[in-house]
Design a protein around this motif. Structure first.
Motif, PDB file in Angstrom:
ATOM      1  N   GLY A  83       0.799  -1.216   0.000  1.00 51.99           N
ATOM      2  CA  GLY A  83       0.000   0.000   0.000  1.00 51.99           C
ATOM      3  C   GLY A  83       0.833   1.267   0.000  1.00 51.99           C
ATOM      4  O   GLY A  83       0.504   2.247  -0.672  1.00 51.99           O
ATOM      5  N   TYR A  84       1.937   1.274   0.746  1.00 51.99           N
ATOM      6  CA  TYR A  84       2.814   2.444   0.797  1.00 51.99           C
ATOM      7  C   TYR A  84       3.455   2.700  -0.564  1.00 51.99           C
ATOM      8  O   TYR A  84       3.524   3.843  -1.029  1.00 51.99           O
ATOM      9  CB  TYR A  84       3.889   2.217   1.863  1.00 51.99           C
ATOM     10  CG  TYR A  84       4.894   3.331   1.975  1.00 51.99           C
ATOM     11  CD1 TYR A  84       4.583   4.510   2.646  1.00 51.99           C
ATOM     12  CD2 TYR A  84       6.169   3.194   1.420  1.00 51.99           C
ATOM     13  CE1 TYR A  84       5.505   5.528   2.748  1.00 51.99           C
ATOM     14  CE2 TYR A  84       7.089   4.216   1.518  1.00 51.99           C
ATOM     15  CZ  TYR A  84       6.758   5.382   2.181  1.00 51.99           C
ATOM     16  OH  TYR A  84       7.674   6.398   2.276  1.00 51.99           O
ATOM     17  N   VAL A  85       3.906   1.635  -1.228  1.00 50.33           N
ATOM     18  CA  VAL A  85       4.508   1.759  -2.559  1.00 50.33           C
ATOM     19  C   VAL A  85       3.494   2.281  -3.560  1.00 50.33           C
ATOM     20  O   VAL A  85       3.794   3.154  -4.383  1.00 50.33           O
ATOM     21  CB  VAL A  85       5.081   0.397  -3.010  1.00 50.33           C
ATOM     22  CG1 VAL A  85       5.555   0.459  -4.463  1.00 50.33           C
ATOM     23  CG2 VAL A  85       6.223  -0.030  -2.102  1.00 50.33           C
ATOM     24  N   PHE A  86       2.276   1.782  -3.497  1.00 49.55           N
ATOM     25  CA  PHE A  86       1.240   2.217  -4.437  1.00 49.55           C
ATOM     26  C   PHE A  86       0.886   3.692  -4.221  1.00 49.55           C
ATOM     27  O   PHE A  86       0.678   4.435  -5.191  1.00 49.55           O
ATOM     28  CB  PHE A  86      -0.012   1.355  -4.269  1.00 49.55           C
ATOM     29  CG  PHE A  86      -1.057   1.603  -5.313  1.00 49.55           C
ATOM     30  CD1 PHE A  86      -0.972   1.001  -6.565  1.00 49.55           C
ATOM     31  CD2 PHE A  86      -2.123   2.455  -5.061  1.00 49.55           C
ATOM     32  CE1 PHE A  86      -1.938   1.239  -7.536  1.00 49.55           C
ATOM     33  CE2 PHE A  86      -3.094   2.700  -6.020  1.00 49.55           C
ATOM     34  CZ  PHE A  86      -2.994   2.087  -7.269  1.00 49.55           C
ATOM     35  N   ALA A  87       0.823   4.125  -2.974  1.00 50.69           N
ATOM     36  CA  ALA A  87       0.507   5.528  -2.681  1.00 50.69           C
ATOM     37  C   ALA A  87       1.592   6.455  -3.236  1.00 50.69           C
ATOM     38  O   ALA A  87       1.292   7.512  -3.814  1.00 50.69           O
ATOM     39  CB  ALA A  87       0.350   5.726  -1.178  1.00 50.69           C
ATOM     40  N   ASN A  88       2.862   6.086  -3.085  1.00 52.18           N
ATOM     41  CA  ASN A  88       3.954   6.896  -3.624  1.00 52.18           C
ATOM     42  C   ASN A  88       3.928   6.921  -5.154  1.00 52.18           C
ATOM     43  O   ASN A  88       4.178   7.958  -5.779  1.00 52.18           O
ATOM     44  CB  ASN A  88       5.299   6.361  -3.137  1.00 52.18           C
ATOM     45  CG  ASN A  88       5.540   6.644  -1.678  1.00 52.18           C
ATOM     46  OD1 ASN A  88       4.955   7.561  -1.108  1.00 52.18           O
ATOM     47  ND2 ASN A  88       6.407   5.867  -1.050  1.00 52.18           N
ATOM     48  N   ALA A  89       3.626   5.774  -5.764  1.00 51.67           N
ATOM     49  CA  ALA A  89       3.546   5.716  -7.220  1.00 51.67           C
ATOM     50  C   ALA A  89       2.408   6.598  -7.739  1.00 51.67           C
ATOM     51  O   ALA A  89       2.557   7.303  -8.745  1.00 51.67           O
ATOM     52  CB  ALA A  89       3.354   4.276  -7.674  1.00 51.67           C
ATOM     53  N   LEU A  90       1.283   6.592  -7.051  1.00 49.49           N
ATOM     54  CA  LEU A  90       0.143   7.420  -7.469  1.00 49.49           C
ATOM     55  C   LEU A  90       0.481   8.904  -7.338  1.00 49.49           C
ATOM     56  O   LEU A  90       0.088   9.716  -8.190  1.00 49.49           O
ATOM     57  CB  LEU A  90      -1.082   7.075  -6.619  1.00 49.49           C
ATOM     58  CG  LEU A  90      -2.370   7.814  -6.970  1.00 49.49           C
ATOM     59  CD1 LEU A  90      -2.756   7.556  -8.425  1.00 49.49           C
ATOM     60  CD2 LEU A  90      -3.500   7.387  -6.036  1.00 49.49           C
TER      61      LEU A  90
END
Length: 257
Positions: A83-90
């Motif tokens: 989830g943390y990786v996805f939030a940064n990518a977004l």
């Protein structure tokens, strides 16, 4: 001779087996690269692009979700990701969309192996300019997982130079402003602390001079006759007979042994 033939045949067989092993390993690695490219172009980039264009597509603000709840989003889109990786990518895609516009075409994709990771670089054509999307996926054929994704806007050489020049001017300007501010603050120290002392010293000196002048005047007044005699003696010594050319300011008695 027979032994030599046996050794030669054995060596050739070992070389052939090694070559087959290398070919098989290369095919597996190529398959992993192909899967990584498919995940990046078919699932990861479209999902991030859709959410960057319409943050409310999920019916909820992603900023109100925990990282565990955010990790469900990529799973529903066909890939796994923290989830943390996805939030940064977004966040990266949202910023890139503001600069380059929405992606209108996903171009050529290349994959390279870097240790336990597969780096996929995808050329994307956007509304305003081109961009390069970098997606990193772990090198796992069974359970590939996205480790990061970044949207990198392409700039022309002139834009890069102007941006670098602007950063230089801002940096140097900030330094000069800080130096001027420090100099001004230092000057204020002398204004608030030194002037009071200087005024006090000057007042003390003026008082001392005034007191000395008063003492000398009083001393001369009390020795008026002595001053007249001394003035006459000096005038006679100079042969002028006139005492207007000099003034006796003080008379001091010298003690002689």
């Amino acid at each position: 001779m027979k032994k030599f033939r046996i050794v030669l045949i054995s060596a050739l067989m070992m070389i052939a087996l090694c070559a087959c092993g290398e070919t098989e390993e290369t095919q597996i690695q190529q398959r992993r690269k192909q899967i990584a490219i498919e995940n990046a172009t078919a699932y990861i980039i479209p999902t991030l692009q859709e959410l960057s264009e319409d943050p409310g597509a999920l019916g909820v603000d992603i900023n109100d979700l925990t990282y565990n709840e955010i990790s469900v989003i990529p799973e529903s889109a066909g890939f796994t990701c923290d989830g943390y990786v996805f939030a940064n990518a977004l966040t990266s895609f949202t910023k890139g969309r503001d600069e380059a516009g929405s992606i209108i075409e996903i171009g050529e994709a290349k994959a390279t192996v870097d240790g336990n990771d597969i780096i996929v670089n995808v050329e994307c054509k956007c509304e305003k300019r081109f961009a390069d999307v970098e997606v990193i996926i772990n090198n796992d054929l069974i359970n590939p997982e996205m480790k990061s994704a970044a949207f990198n806007t392409r700039y022309t050489l002139g834009e890069k130079m102007s941006k670098a020049g602007l950063n230089t001017v801002i940096g140097m300007g900030t330094v000069f402003v800080m130096l001027i501010l420090i100099s001004f603050i230092i000057s204020l120290f002398g204004l608030f602390s030194g002037n009071g002392e200087k005024k006090e010293v000057k007042t003390s000196v003026d008082r001392a001079v005034e007191q000395i002048e008063k003492n000398e005047t009083a001393e001369l007044a009390s020795n008026a006759e002595l001053v007249a005699v001394i003035s006459a003696a000096i005038a006679a010594y100079e042969g002028s007979g006139d005492t207007s050319g000099f003034v006796v300011r003080s008379v001091r008695k010298i003690k002689r042994q």
